[in-house]
Structures are given as structure tokens and as C-alpha cells.
Write a protein that holds these residues in place. Sequence first.
Motif, PDB file in Angstrom:
ATOM      1  N   UNK A  72      17.336 -41.707  32.443  1.00 44.53           N
ATOM      2  CA  UNK A  72      16.956 -43.053  32.876  1.00 44.53           C
ATOM      3  C   UNK A  72      18.159 -43.986  32.873  1.00 44.53           C
ATOM      4  N   UNK A  73      19.036 -43.821  31.862  1.00 43.96           N
ATOM      5  CA  UNK A  73      20.218 -44.668  31.774  1.00 43.96           C
ATOM      6  C   UNK A  73      19.840 -46.115  31.502  1.00 43.96           C
ATOM      7  N   UNK A  74      20.541 -47.020  32.138  1.00 43.31           N
ATOM      8  CA  UNK A  74      20.267 -48.452  31.998  1.00 43.31           C
ATOM      9  C   UNK A  74      18.959 -48.772  32.728  1.00 43.31           C
ATOM     10  N   UNK A  88      13.885 -41.450  43.573  1.00 45.02           N
ATOM     11  CA  UNK A  88      15.096 -40.922  44.219  1.00 45.02           C
ATOM     12  C   UNK A  88      16.272 -41.019  43.257  1.00 45.02           C
ATOM     13  N   UNK A  89      16.411 -42.146  42.597  1.00 50.16           N
ATOM     14  CA  UNK A  89      17.510 -42.357  41.661  1.00 50.16           C
ATOM     15  C   UNK A  89      17.468 -41.332  40.524  1.00 50.16           C
ATOM     16  N   UNK A  90      16.291 -41.123  39.945  1.00 46.14           N
ATOM     17  CA  UNK A  90      16.156 -40.197  38.824  1.00 46.14           C
ATOM     18  C   UNK A  90      16.393 -38.748  39.257  1.00 46.14           C
ATOM     19  N   UNK A  91      15.880 -38.373  40.410  1.00 46.84           N
ATOM     20  CA  UNK A  91      16.042 -36.993  40.883  1.00 46.84           C
ATOM     21  C   UNK A  91      17.490 -36.684  41.263  1.00 46.84           C
ATOM     22  N   UNK A  92      18.162 -37.633  41.882  1.00 44.42           N
ATOM     23  CA  UNK A  92      19.568 -37.397  42.233  1.00 44.42           C
ATOM     24  C   UNK A  92      20.440 -37.380  40.975  1.00 44.42           C
ATOM     25  N   UNK A 135       6.052 -40.803  32.332  1.00 43.97           N
ATOM     26  CA  UNK A 135       5.380 -41.872  31.590  1.00 43.97           C
ATOM     27  C   UNK A 135       6.142 -43.185  31.731  1.00 43.97           C
ATOM     28  N   UNK A 136       7.467 -43.093  31.721  1.00 44.92           N
ATOM     29  CA  UNK A 136       8.294 -44.280  31.918  1.00 44.92           C
ATOM     30  C   UNK A 136       8.003 -44.908  33.280  1.00 44.92           C
ATOM     31  N   UNK A 137       7.937 -44.070  34.321  1.00 41.09           N
ATOM     32  CA  UNK A 137       7.639 -44.576  35.662  1.00 41.09           C
ATOM     33  C   UNK A 137       6.233 -45.156  35.742  1.00 41.09           C
ATOM     34  N   UNK A 152       4.178 -33.827  43.002  1.00 37.98           N
ATOM     35  CA  UNK A 152       5.275 -34.081  43.946  1.00 37.98           C
ATOM     36  C   UNK A 152       6.614 -33.923  43.235  1.00 37.98           C
ATOM     37  N   UNK A 153       6.698 -34.476  42.022  1.00 40.46           N
ATOM     38  CA  UNK A 153       7.929 -34.370  41.235  1.00 40.46           C
ATOM     39  C   UNK A 153       8.236 -32.917  40.899  1.00 40.46           C
TER      40      UNK A 153
END
Length: 203
Positions: A72-74, A88-92, A135-137, A152-153
Motif C-alpha cells: 500500500x505504501x503511503x 491498478x496502482x496496487x497490482x502494478x 479489506x483496505x480497499x 477479479x483481483x
Amino acid sequence: MARDKEETKARILSAVGKLLAESGFKQLGVNAIAREAGVDKVLIYRYFENLPSLLKTFGQEGNYWITVEELIGDQTVVDDKSLTDSMVLLLTHFLSDLQERPITQEIMRWELLEGNELTQELATVRDQVAIETLEFLKQKYSFPPDQDIPAISAVLIAGIVYLVLRTKVNDTFLGIDFSSPSGWQRIEGAIASLLGAIVENDG
């Protein structure tokens, strides 16, 4: 004394990763790990209780798999993004991270050949990271009720893992050259296109 203990535990965890990458799970035992780490096997039982517990610790602490925090990062980075853009950000990010973990790739290849209690321990660690990320999403967005975001994920993560592992034996797939950064850029673009087409962002 505490420092010595932590250094010994780190050597043991490093030995686990080295042995798994080299010879898989069938050759993984307390004696082999102790030899590789240069420690008495009594210390393995003292610090980790048993082999499955050691492998679980390796999965969580041995730099084997990305953590939820690393993935997740920042968190503010996704604050103004849609569900699609965040996925998209998390998968990349996951794709880039897996490419930088050659030992993890070797271990995952072995897992495809050997299914046992030990492989399950590492699979559980990976699944937990994915579940916590979802869960975060879910806390930030309302998942569309007619779209199965976890499924999907799962499909996209499985595709990423397959492509990364496959490059060990072949640099191309469907005419895409994965020895070139442009090949992976195409995959990142495809992830964005797929999610943009199937995930609604009005939640």
C-alpha cells in the motif's frame, strides 16, 4: 544476548530461503537448515518450535513476500483515486515487487510441483496479504454489488505471477517480449485497460 539471538534467527531464515530456492521443499529439513545456517538444530526448535512454524515465520519475516504496508505504501497516494486507479496502482506495485524477488520466484516454481504442509504455510501468508489489501480497499470504497472484486483481483494476480515465473524459461509470450521494459509496460497498460472496462467507480 538478544542481539545474538536475532542474528541467529536471521541466519536461519536466510538458510531457509536459500535451500528452498535451490532444491525445493522435499530437501527442506531441520538438519539441512541447521547445516546451511551453521547453527545447532536445537536453536531452530528453541526459536521456531518446529519446521512449519519456521516456514510461517519465513513467509512473514524473511523478506519472502511483500507486506501489506509495503504494498500500500503511503496511503495518501490513493486518497484522490478511484477504485479502478487504486487497484491498478496496487497490482502494478505487486508486479514490480515480484520481479525484484528472484528467490521468491524460485520458491513459487517449486510450489507448483510440490504440494504439502510447508507449501501451504507460505500460501497462507500470501493469501493473508491479499485479503488484508482487499479489506483496505473495501474500507475506502464501496465495492460494486454486481462485481466480484476479489475474484477479479485473483485472476489478475494469477496472471501476473504466471508471466513473471514464465520469464525464467521463455522471454516471450503471445509475441510480447518480456526481456524488454516495453513488454512489461504493455502488461501494466493491459491491467489498467481491463480494470477500467470492468470495474465501476461510482461506489
